[in-house]
Design a protein around this motif. Structure first.
Motif, short mmCIF file in Angstrom:
data_model
loop_
_atom_site.label_atom_id
_atom_site.label_comp_id
_atom_site.label_asym_id
_atom_site.label_seq_id
_atom_site.Cartn_x
_atom_site.Cartn_y
_atom_site.Cartn_z
N GLN A 22 0.91 -1.15 0.06
CA GLN A 22 -0.09 -0.06 0.01
C GLN A 22 0.90 1.33 -0.18
OE1 GLN A 22 -2.17 -1.27 3.64
NE2 GLN A 22 -3.91 -1.04 2.49
N ALA A 23 2.10 1.08 0.45
CA ALA A 23 2.86 2.30 0.59
C ALA A 23 3.84 2.37 -0.74
CB ALA A 23 4.01 2.39 1.81
N ARG A 24 3.51 3.57 -1.41
CA ARG A 24 4.48 3.62 -2.59
C ARG A 24 6.03 3.93 -2.28
NH1 ARG A 24 1.30 5.82 -6.85
NH2 ARG A 24 -1.07 5.75 -6.01
N HIS A 25 6.69 3.91 -3.50
CA HIS A 25 8.12 3.66 -3.12
C HIS A 25 8.67 5.18 -2.61
CE1 HIS A 25 7.29 0.17 -5.91
NE2 HIS A 25 7.43 -0.24 -4.42
N GLN A 26 7.87 6.21 -3.22
CA GLN A 26 8.11 7.41 -2.70
C GLN A 26 6.83 8.10 -2.36
OE1 GLN A 26 11.17 8.60 -1.44
NE2 GLN A 26 12.40 6.63 -2.25
N PRO A 27 6.76 9.05 -1.53
CA PRO A 27 5.43 9.39 -1.04
C PRO A 27 4.66 9.90 -2.40
CG PRO A 27 7.09 10.55 0.36
CD PRO A 27 7.49 9.76 -0.58
N PHE A 64 13.36 0.68 8.85
CA PHE A 64 12.61 -0.15 8.01
C PHE A 64 12.24 -1.53 8.96
CE2 PHE A 64 14.84 1.91 4.63
CZ PHE A 64 13.66 2.38 3.69
N HIS A 65 11.56 -1.27 9.80
CA HIS A 65 11.50 -2.33 10.77
C HIS A 65 11.05 -3.88 10.55
CE1 HIS A 65 7.31 -1.38 11.15
NE2 HIS A 65 7.03 -2.11 12.04
N ARG A 66 10.30 -3.96 9.26
CA ARG A 66 9.91 -4.97 8.73
C ARG A 66 10.70 -5.69 8.21
NH1 ARG A 66 3.81 -4.20 7.28
NH2 ARG A 66 3.16 -3.22 9.33
N THR A 89 20.32 3.10 -4.60
CA THR A 89 18.86 2.85 -4.53
C THR A 89 18.34 3.13 -3.27
OG1 THR A 89 18.85 0.58 -3.60
CG2 THR A 89 19.28 0.53 -5.75
N ARG A 90 17.01 3.27 -3.24
CA ARG A 90 16.45 3.68 -1.80
C ARG A 90 15.71 2.42 -1.45
NH1 ARG A 90 15.18 8.89 -0.61
NH2 ARG A 90 16.67 10.18 -1.83
N SER A 91 16.30 1.37 -1.59
CA SER A 91 15.89 0.10 -1.22
C SER A 91 15.57 -0.21 0.21
CB SER A 91 16.64 -1.14 -1.68
OG SER A 91 16.41 -2.44 -1.11
N GLY A 99 15.44 4.92 6.86
CA GLY A 99 14.82 5.33 5.85
C GLY A 99 14.78 6.77 5.89
N LEU A 100 14.55 7.58 4.76
CA LEU A 100 14.61 9.07 4.96
C LEU A 100 13.36 9.35 4.22
CD1 LEU A 100 16.52 11.32 5.80
CD2 LEU A 100 17.55 10.82 3.54
N THR A 101 12.64 10.38 4.62
CA THR A 101 11.53 10.77 3.79
C THR A 101 11.08 12.18 3.92
OG1 THR A 101 10.48 8.45 3.91
CG2 THR A 101 8.84 10.43 3.36
N CYS A 118 2.75 9.72 2.53
CA CYS A 118 4.27 9.33 3.04
C CYS A 118 4.37 7.82 2.67
CB CYS A 118 4.78 9.83 4.57
SG CYS A 118 3.96 8.81 5.98
N ASP A 119 5.49 7.34 2.75
CA ASP A 119 5.78 6.04 2.53
C ASP A 119 6.16 5.02 3.38
OD1 ASP A 119 8.17 6.84 2.71
OD2 ASP A 119 9.16 6.59 0.98
N LEU A 120 5.87 5.48 4.74
CA LEU A 120 6.02 4.62 5.89
C LEU A 120 4.61 3.80 6.24
CD1 LEU A 120 7.55 7.31 5.91
CD2 LEU A 120 7.97 6.68 8.62
N SER A 123 2.74 1.92 12.31
CA SER A 123 3.78 1.27 13.30
C SER A 123 5.16 1.51 13.11
CB SER A 123 3.40 0.00 13.71
OG SER A 123 2.05 -0.26 13.98
N THR A 124 5.54 2.09 11.97
CA THR A 124 7.17 2.33 11.77
C THR A 124 7.59 3.11 12.64
OG1 THR A 124 6.63 1.99 9.15
CG2 THR A 124 8.80 3.19 10.05
N PRO A 125 8.80 3.04 13.32
CA PRO A 125 9.38 3.44 14.40
C PRO A 125 10.19 4.59 13.57
CG PRO A 125 10.16 1.35 14.65
CD PRO A 125 9.28 1.28 13.18
C1 LIG Z 1 11.51 2.50 -1.40
S1 LIG Z 1 11.50 2.72 0.16
C2 LIG Z 1 11.95 4.41 0.41
C3 LIG Z 1 12.06 5.01 1.69
C4 LIG Z 1 12.59 6.32 1.95
N1 LIG Z 1 11.63 7.24 1.23
C5 LIG Z 1 14.02 6.34 1.64
O1 LIG Z 1 14.30 6.86 0.49
O2 LIG Z 1 14.69 6.04 2.55
C6 LIG Z 1 9.65 2.77 0.60
C7 LIG Z 1 9.23 1.53 0.76
O3 LIG Z 1 9.58 0.84 1.95
C8 LIG Z 1 8.31 0.03 2.34
N2 LIG Z 1 8.23 0.27 3.80
C9 LIG Z 1 7.49 1.22 4.39
N3 LIG Z 1 7.51 1.15 5.60
C10 LIG Z 1 8.38 0.19 5.82
C11 LIG Z 1 8.85 -0.51 7.22
N4 LIG Z 1 8.59 -0.07 8.29
N5 LIG Z 1 9.96 -1.69 7.31
C12 LIG Z 1 10.17 -1.93 5.87
N6 LIG Z 1 9.54 -1.71 4.96
C13 LIG Z 1 8.93 -0.49 4.78
C14 LIG Z 1 7.28 0.29 1.57
O4 LIG Z 1 7.04 -0.77 0.73
C15 LIG Z 1 7.62 1.51 0.76
O5 LIG Z 1 7.11 1.32 -0.60
#
Ligand SMILES: C[S@@+](CC[C@H](N)C(=O)[O-])C[C@H]1O[C@@H](n2cnc3c(N)ncnc32)[C@H](O)[C@@H]1O
Length: 271
Positions: A22-27, A64-66, A89-91, A99-101, A118-120, A123-125
């Motif tokens: 459901q979360a896009r790769h960037q907002p 990216f706690h998951r 990459t932003r993987s 992560g950085l948003t 946002c792309d979080l 429950s993301t810390p």
């Molecule tokens: C491509 S990453 C980019 C994140 C951030 N904007 C960055 O550049 O560091 C965004 C993806 O991370 C995944 N994501 C979001 N929250 C997460 C979490 N708490 N743990 C692991 N993956 C997460 C979602 O699939 C989302 O589409």
């Protein structure tokens, strides 16, 4: 010895997005979407937020706690199925899963920050907040390597027309009206850009002419004819043995998946 740093979350994201699909790769800036960053109590964070409200955007530094693993080469979901160095990459699969948003700040209410898209996921810390300062942080003319190449390819209009069969339409409508679940717009967007097999986009062959795309707790089966993608049927992504095993926690949309399977038990044979 390598020095280590212990981090404690300053807060957690509250969002309707439960699964990563459901979360896009960037907002997605065009979406009228709200998330809330709830800072933890009793840490003087109300004071630390003084003067923050004047910024239209803030940087979130988060976990990216998951994810529990990282890979030196990753397969970005954008563009052709080509592996890139993770630091290009932003993987989420990074040695330090940070992560950085830069997210829109819509308001500050005590310890709660009201945020735009946002792309979080929920429950993301979050570890830190910094003001976004365009004069320091924005360099729109800077070259962006492989990303620029993919961007110019993707800026062309979608190459495929996506059609849902009457069955898939009925299933999507049922999910929307009965469960308020709607993964189809994002699915259609991905398929319209490129329905070819791709691990990060979770597209794979399912025998014969049929393909599958994973959409978080859900999946869809489709065929491709020329430039048309025909979505034949939707389905629950988890098998009944997992859904019925109550010892397994954290399965998203569990009740909806069970109800779906009761109603449409044999997705592979329907078209
Ligand atoms: C491509 S990453 C980019 C994140 C951030 N904007 C960055 O550049 O560091 C965004 C993806 O991370 C995944 N994501 C979001 N929250 C997460 C979490 N708490 N743990 C692991 N993956 C997460 C979602 O699939 C989302 O589409």
């Amino acid at each position: 010895m390598t020095p280590t740093l212990t981090l404690h979350p300053i807060g957690f994201i509250r969002s309707p997005k439960q699964v990563k699909f459901q979360a896009r790769h960037q907002p997605a800036e065009l979406e009228a979407e709200r998330s809330v960053l709830e800072l933890v109590p009793d840490c003087n964070y109300e004071l630390a937020l003084r003067d923050v409200a004047g910024f239209a955007r803030i940087w979130l530094v988060w976990w990216f706690h998951r994810n529990t693993t990282w890979r030196p080469l990753v397969l970005p979901p954008r563009g052709p199925a080509q592996r890139r160095g993770v630091f290009a990459t932003r993987s989420p699969h990074r040695p330090n899963p940070v992560g950085l948003t830069p997210v829109q700040l819509l308001g500050v209410q005590g310890r709660r920050l009201i945020l735009g898209p946002c792309d979080l996921v929920d429950s993301t810390p979050v570890f830190d907040i910094k003001p976004y300062i365009p004069a320091y942080d924005a360099f729109p003319e800077a070259a962006a390597g492989w990303h620029d190449e993919v961007d110019s390819a993707l800026s062309a209009p979608p190459q495929f027309t996506v059609r849902l069969s009457p069955l898939a339409e009925a299933q999507a409508e049922w999910l929307r009206t009965t469960w308020e679940i709607d993964f189809c717009p994002r699915m259609v967007e991905l398929l319209a850009q490129d329905p070819s097999p791709h691990r990060s986009r979770r597209i794979r062959r399912r025998g014969g002419v049929r393909w599958e795309i994973g959409c978080g707790a859900w999946r869809a089966f489709f065929t491709v004819a020329g430039q048309t993608v025909n979505v034949v049927t939707l389905d629950a992504a988890y098998p009944p043995r997992f859904l019925n095993d109550l010892a397994l926690e954290g399965i998203p949309d569990r009740a909806a998946q069970l109800a779906f399977l009761a109603r449409w038990p044999e997705p592979e044979t329907q078209s």
